[in-house]
Enzyme design. Sequence first.
Site, PDB file in Angstrom:
ATOM      1  N   PRO A   2      54.982  -8.330  -8.131  1.00  0.00           N
ATOM      2  CA  PRO A   2      53.961  -8.190  -7.073  1.00  0.00           C
ATOM      3  C   PRO A   2      52.732  -9.029  -7.409  1.00  0.00           C
ATOM      4  O   PRO A   2      52.262  -9.031  -8.539  1.00  0.00           O
ATOM      5  CB  PRO A   2      53.594  -6.700  -7.115  1.00  0.00           C
ATOM      6  CG  PRO A   2      54.624  -6.026  -7.930  1.00  0.00           C
ATOM      7  CD  PRO A   2      55.242  -7.069  -8.817  1.00  0.00           C
ATOM      8  N   GLU A   3      52.253  -9.776  -6.458  1.00  0.00           N
ATOM      9  CA  GLU A   3      51.013 -10.519  -6.623  1.00  0.00           C
ATOM     10  C   GLU A   3      49.970  -9.897  -5.703  1.00  0.00           C
ATOM     11  O   GLU A   3      50.213  -8.855  -5.101  1.00  0.00           O
ATOM     12  CB  GLU A   3      51.261 -12.000  -6.318  1.00  0.00           C
ATOM     13  CG  GLU A   3      52.283 -12.600  -7.295  1.00  0.00           C
ATOM     14  CD  GLU A   3      52.306 -14.120  -7.297  1.00  0.00           C
ATOM     15  OE1 GLU A   3      51.321 -14.729  -6.845  1.00  0.00           O
ATOM     16  OE2 GLU A   3      53.300 -14.691  -7.755  1.00  0.00           O
ATOM     17  N   HIS A  90      64.525   5.783 -10.842  1.00  0.00           N
ATOM     18  CA  HIS A  90      63.559   4.988 -11.594  1.00  0.00           C
ATOM     19  C   HIS A  90      62.134   5.538 -11.474  1.00  0.00           C
ATOM     20  O   HIS A  90      61.178   4.828 -11.770  1.00  0.00           O
ATOM     21  CB  HIS A  90      63.589   3.542 -11.113  1.00  0.00           C
ATOM     22  CG  HIS A  90      64.907   2.866 -11.348  1.00  0.00           C
ATOM     23  ND1 HIS A  90      65.436   2.699 -12.624  1.00  0.00           N
ATOM     24  CD2 HIS A  90      65.809   2.341 -10.491  1.00  0.00           C
ATOM     25  CE1 HIS A  90      66.607   2.086 -12.522  1.00  0.00           C
ATOM     26  NE2 HIS A  90      66.861   1.866 -11.247  1.00  0.00           N
ATOM     27  N   ARG A 108      61.759  -1.593 -14.508  1.00  0.00           N
ATOM     28  CA  ARG A 108      61.633  -2.329 -15.780  1.00  0.00           C
ATOM     29  C   ARG A 108      60.474  -1.843 -16.640  1.00  0.00           C
ATOM     30  O   ARG A 108      60.249  -2.387 -17.713  1.00  0.00           O
ATOM     31  CB  ARG A 108      61.532  -3.833 -15.496  1.00  0.00           C
ATOM     32  CG  ARG A 108      62.847  -4.355 -14.892  1.00  0.00           C
ATOM     33  CD  ARG A 108      62.832  -5.837 -14.674  1.00  0.00           C
ATOM     34  NE  ARG A 108      62.667  -6.565 -15.935  1.00  0.00           N
ATOM     35  CZ  ARG A 108      62.551  -7.884 -16.009  1.00  0.00           C
ATOM     36  NH1 ARG A 108      62.583  -8.599 -14.918  1.00  0.00           N
ATOM     37  NH2 ARG A 108      62.396  -8.464 -17.176  1.00  0.00           N
TER      38      ARG A 108
END
Length: 284
Positions: A2-3, A90, A108
């Site tokens: 994500p930016e 997750h 992650r």
Amino acid sequence: MPELPEVETTRRKIEPLLRGRTILHVEHDAPHKYRDTHLAVGRRVTGLSRRGKYLMLNLAPQEAEEGPHDLEFIVHLGMTGGFRLEGGRHTRVTIRTDGGDLFFDDPRRFGKMAVVRPGEYAGMPTLAAMGPEPLSEDFREEGFAALAAQAGAVKPWLLSQKPVSGVGNIYADESLWQAGLHPAQSHLTREEAVRLYAAVRDVMGRAVEAGGSSLGSGAGNYRQHDGLSGLFQHSHAVYGRGGEPCPRCGTTIEKTVLAQRGTHHCPQCQPLRRPEGRAKGGRA
Ligand SMILES: [Zn+2]
């Protein structure tokens, strides 16, 4: 990953779910990654703000407290973090409020959270040194050009977050293509810096409008929190398009590695200028 546009989209989506709600409990099992989250319990969320790629839940003082004790609940989404309305495999953090629960999923596990006094970012050097927001009035052409004249390779410099916040790998490649600058160009001329300034503002503005980019499963898996994909990836000119024709001139886009980051550029539109100021390649 994500930016800024993706984080801004997340902020806009979850703010209505959290504003005015009181945090009842924050559940996780990684206190070194999600620091001091117990301090948020019993506090009302007064709003959500953003600095670069960091989200901040603004927390009001507890009613029994004397004096101003606002806190900030800082969230960095990392490579794969995002908020969901339902828990899953997750889910790393569950934020329980008096208006319902919100789940932080992060396959992650690079995401981080911390509850701090407003502005106390000593444990977060990137946040402490962050430059102005690209779409704000604090981001000024003059200051940007002065810094760019002194800078080394322009792409790693943009990624440092110091000249301007929130520009990550995708939007750096796109901005440099739009400005016609080689990613390794150093010591920008004033005219080059002005072109880049305009490109950064335009690219970031369009990406925020489009709700960010979503990438295939190999490169990351950003999705808006309701499962919708951002649309900006359909507008990428060079990012992820190595070996394809440049949309401006038709030359094959090159994919290289610069400062350990995959980098895409058009060798015709973005020639590396020699120190004397003369361009290699076809652009005068
Ligand atoms: Zn080109």
